[in-house]
Design an enzyme around this catalytic site. Structure first.
Site, PDB file in Angstrom:
ATOM      1  N   HIS A 605      16.039   3.685  -8.973  1.00  0.00           N
ATOM      2  CA  HIS A 605      14.674   4.080  -8.622  1.00  0.00           C
ATOM      3  C   HIS A 605      14.682   4.976  -7.396  1.00  0.00           C
ATOM      4  O   HIS A 605      15.594   4.944  -6.568  1.00  0.00           O
ATOM      5  CB  HIS A 605      13.790   2.843  -8.374  1.00  0.00           C
ATOM      6  CG  HIS A 605      14.013   2.176  -7.050  1.00  0.00           C
ATOM      7  ND1 HIS A 605      13.385   2.591  -5.890  1.00  0.00           N
ATOM      8  CD2 HIS A 605      14.784   1.115  -6.700  1.00  0.00           C
ATOM      9  CE1 HIS A 605      13.764   1.806  -4.879  1.00  0.00           C
ATOM     10  NE2 HIS A 605      14.612   0.905  -5.347  1.00  0.00           N
ATOM     11  N   CYS A 606      13.656   5.794  -7.307  1.00  0.00           N
ATOM     12  CA  CYS A 606      13.376   6.543  -6.080  1.00  0.00           C
ATOM     13  C   CYS A 606      11.968   6.136  -5.686  1.00  0.00           C
ATOM     14  O   CYS A 606      11.698   4.946  -5.522  1.00  0.00           O
ATOM     15  CB  CYS A 606      13.547   8.041  -6.297  1.00  0.00           C
ATOM     16  SG  CYS A 606      12.812   8.692  -7.806  1.00  0.00           S
ATOM     17  N   SER A 607      11.053   7.076  -5.552  1.00  0.00           N
ATOM     18  CA  SER A 607       9.670   6.706  -5.285  1.00  0.00           C
ATOM     19  C   SER A 607       8.893   6.631  -6.599  1.00  0.00           C
ATOM     20  O   SER A 607       8.352   5.590  -6.956  1.00  0.00           O
ATOM     21  CB  SER A 607       9.004   7.715  -4.344  1.00  0.00           C
ATOM     22  OG  SER A 607       7.692   7.319  -4.025  1.00  0.00           O
TER      23      SER A 607
END
Length: 689
Positions: A605-607
């Site tokens: 995940h990132c944002s």
């Protein structure tokens, strides 16, 4: 009012006729071979079934027939008395049944419920007869012959007294090589601890290719393999199957078959069944189709000119073995019509799949990472020719395509607040389903997360958004239920003064956090220039069971961009670190893990879970393929990732970075001596946003 006459696609019609001729030639050769061996009373429908199981290779189909006949004789499966005891009582237990639904690929679904089996009360012969009697009915659908069979072994609430090692071995042995069905998957659900030892031994009897299709899963994980709408309520699904109605259908087909055999003089145990309707899939959503198109009827008439046209499923016995050819994807995308016999047979038995099309039905072997691929040298030459501007134009063409799926679940009012961004939603067809914790609220199974395939590994990754405070518990529930061992985070919690992700794990060594029903302890933290590694212990407070989870956060990757200065080496090193952590954690599990050799899904995940997340996964797939095959396909990989997680690879610079990083990887590992891209940036305009 005049009736509108449909336009005939003669090119398509002629292609179908060519395929039919291939099938007829193979069928004749197969029947001739059996006749020479002394088995002359075999129906054409049975011949086609064995040929389909071996991709119309006559020699292999004949070998399967011999093995099948030997199994039938050895286990006493040559004569059935389904309307008399003991087989009548065995069938009535419902321990084995065929569901009136299919998985997303069109495969039929068979369920063996272990807690209904008592080895001391029945014989192997009776139980096997009950299994084969029902399989014989189900397998006469061409859709099942084409798409195969998913075998679910439900061990929920079963005890050691329900388990019969020898019987399990016989069923697996029969399905893996002595029965004309394509065994797509074996799903062992809710396996108890005592099952580990016999399962380890059972796997030795399964050849390596099939071993990759055997999975031990929890009930919530089952949704990753079979749509919930196709599962019975006992397995967390929405289906209430009527086993008595299914047995009545089997009885009718069996009786009809006996009568037809007397009339035709054909000795053949098999019966034709339409009980399980064929399906069309669009982005993994099952749409049951019962209408027959003109081409399908034409094929049926050519094969069985005197066959009665029966069209009222699900409870019918169809006498035309080619009647269901409409079940395959016959749109021939990209003009995939070949002149060779083998290709024609392959098209009629599996359908086509073009790059960028959502494909929930791919096997592990088919998840190869893009299309044909190109060598590192060819990639370098292409980039020199395209320049940055040409590569950006290639990306813009991909980005301009509309989403390849629906977002119905993500848009439900009760789920909207679970999405970090209103314009970054997760596809329905590849979403990760959580266990439903509130029986009155079906949306408790929702999290903004999608499965994405890796290199020769289906569902290798889970792409998700940076958790919100209200979804911390959902996030860790997903990690627990999916058996994840590693979490990759490619964002900081705060960037440019904006919160990009919540602090969903305890950051300091020795710190604890509770997100009911889970607790987390950070055992140790390793801080490097480019990343931070946290060693976590995740505990389910309900069962007090614990699992170690590796958490890697890459801290030098800006939002909407690429690592500082476009440096690929630190990212590639981090990627290798992630893979090493996954292998180590998998080795620690030992026999407790029975799935894919590369382990359970890695959470990334990132944002938003699309830009940096998609870039990371693309690099993993492409570098893995380059190492294994010497070729890679960045564009094809990006298209496939986007087909499972919408809008992945968010910016043109990220697309360019994937290509440049792959070249750097090629130099690091000796696939190229150097990667001189002098002039690549000469036409560069600031494309970043």
């Amino acid at each position: 009012m005049a009736t509108k006459i449909p336009k005939i696609d003669w090119k398509m019609e002629n292609a179908v006729i060519r395929k039919l001729l291939v099938i007829l030639r193979a069928t004749k050769a197969f029947l001739d071979a059996l006749s020479e061996a002394g088995a002359s009373c075999v129906s054409r429908a049975t011949a086609i079934k064995f040929l389909l199981a071996r991709k119309f290779d006559v020699a292999r189909a004949h070998a399967l027939w011999r093995q099948h006949e030997a199994t039938r004789r050895r286990e006493g499966l040559t004569k059935f008395e389904p309307f008399e005891d003991p087989l009548k009582s065995e069938l009535a237990t419902g321990k084995f049944t065929i569901l009136p639904t299919r998985d997303a690929t069109g495969a039929a679904i068979a369920v063996f419920t272990a807690n209904k089996h008592f080895p001391t009360q029945t014989t192997h012969q009776t139980t096997l007869q009950g299994v084969v009697y029902q399989l014989d009915v189900a397998l006469q659908s061409l859709e099942t012959q084409r798409a195969g069979l998913v075998f679910i072994y439900d061990m929920t609430d079963s005890k050691y007294t329900n388990f019969d090692y020898e019987l399990s071995q016989k069923i697996l042995t029969m399905l893996k090589g002595g029965y004309p069905a394509k065994l797509k998957k074996v799903l062992i659900v809710t396996a108890p601890l005592w099952f580990k030892a016999p399962f380890r031994i059972l796997r030795l009897f399964v050849r390596e290719k099939l071993r990759e299709r055997v999975h031990t899963v929890s009930a919530p994980q089952l949704g990753a393999h079979v749509p919930r709408a196709s599962l019975p309520t006992q397995l967390g699904g929405q289906l209430a199957p009527d086993h008595a109605a299914w047995l009545e259908h089997c009885r009718n087909c069996y009786t009809n078959n006996l009568q037809n055999n007397k009339l035709d003089g054909v000795i053949d145990e098999y019966v034709i069944s339409n009980y399980i309707p064929p399906v069309k899939t669009q982005n993994g959503v099952i749409e049951h189709e019962v209408a027959r198109d003109m081409t399908s009827d034409r094929v049926a008439r050519l094969e069985q000119p005197d066959a009665m046209h029966i069209s009222d499923p699900p409870y019918t016995c169809d006498t035309g073995p080619l009647r269901h050819t409409h079940g395959y994807n016959g749109d021939m995308k990209g003009g995939h019509i070949h002149s060779g016999d083998e290709d024609e047979v392959d098209l009629i038995t599996r359908g086509t799949w073009s790059s960028g099309e959502a494909s929930p039905g791919l096997s592990d072997e088919e998840c190869a990472g893009g299309g044909a691929g190109e060598s590192a040298g060819a990639l370098l030459a292409r980039l020199r020719s395209l320049g940055r501007r040409g590569l950006v134009a290639e990306y813009e063409e991909i980005r301009a395509r509309p989403p390849q799926g629906t977002f119905h679940h993500a848009k439900l009012p009760s789920n909207l607040s679970k999405n970090r961004y209103t314009d970054v939603l997760c596809y329905d067809h590849s979403r990760v389903l959580l266990s439903q914790i509130d029986p009155e609220d079906p949306t408790t199974d929702y999290i903004n997360a999608n499965y994405v395939d890796g290199y020769k590994q289906k569902n290798a990754f889970i792409c998700t958004q940076g958790p919100l405070p209200k979804t911390y518990s959902d996030f860790w529930r997903m990690v627990w239920e999916q058996g994840c061992l590693a979490v990759v985070m490619t964002t900081r919690a705060v960037e440019r003064g904006r919160v990009k992700c919540g602090q969903y794990w305890p950051a300091a060594a020795g710190a604890r956090a509770v997100h009911p029903p889970f607790a987390l302890l950070t055992e140790a933290v390793d801080v490097e220039d480019d990343y931070i590694i946290s060693h976590l212990v995740l505990t389910d407070l309900r069962s007090e069971m614990s699992r170690r989870v590796w958490h890697g956060q890459y801290v030098r990757w800006p939002d909407y961009g690429v690592p500082g200065g476009g440096r690929a080496q630190p990212v590639l090193r981090f990627l290798q670190l992630v893979r090493r952590a996954q292998r180590t954690a998998l080795a620690d599990l030992g026999d407790a893990w029975a799935g894919h050799s590369r382990g359970p899904p890695i959470v990334v995940h990132c944002s938003a879970g699309i830009g940096r997340t998609g870039t990371f996964i693309t690099l993993d797939v492409c570098t893995s393929r380059l190492s294994a095959e010497g070729v890679a396909d960045v564009r094809g990989t990006v298209e496939r990732v986007r087909a499972q997680r919408a809008h992945s690879i968010q910016m043109p610079d990220q697309y360019v970075f994937c290509h440049l990083a792959l070249l750097e990887y090629a130099v690091m590992h000796g696939y190229l001596e150097s990667a001189d891209l002098n002039g690549f940036d000469d036409d560069n305009e600031d494309e970043s946003e």
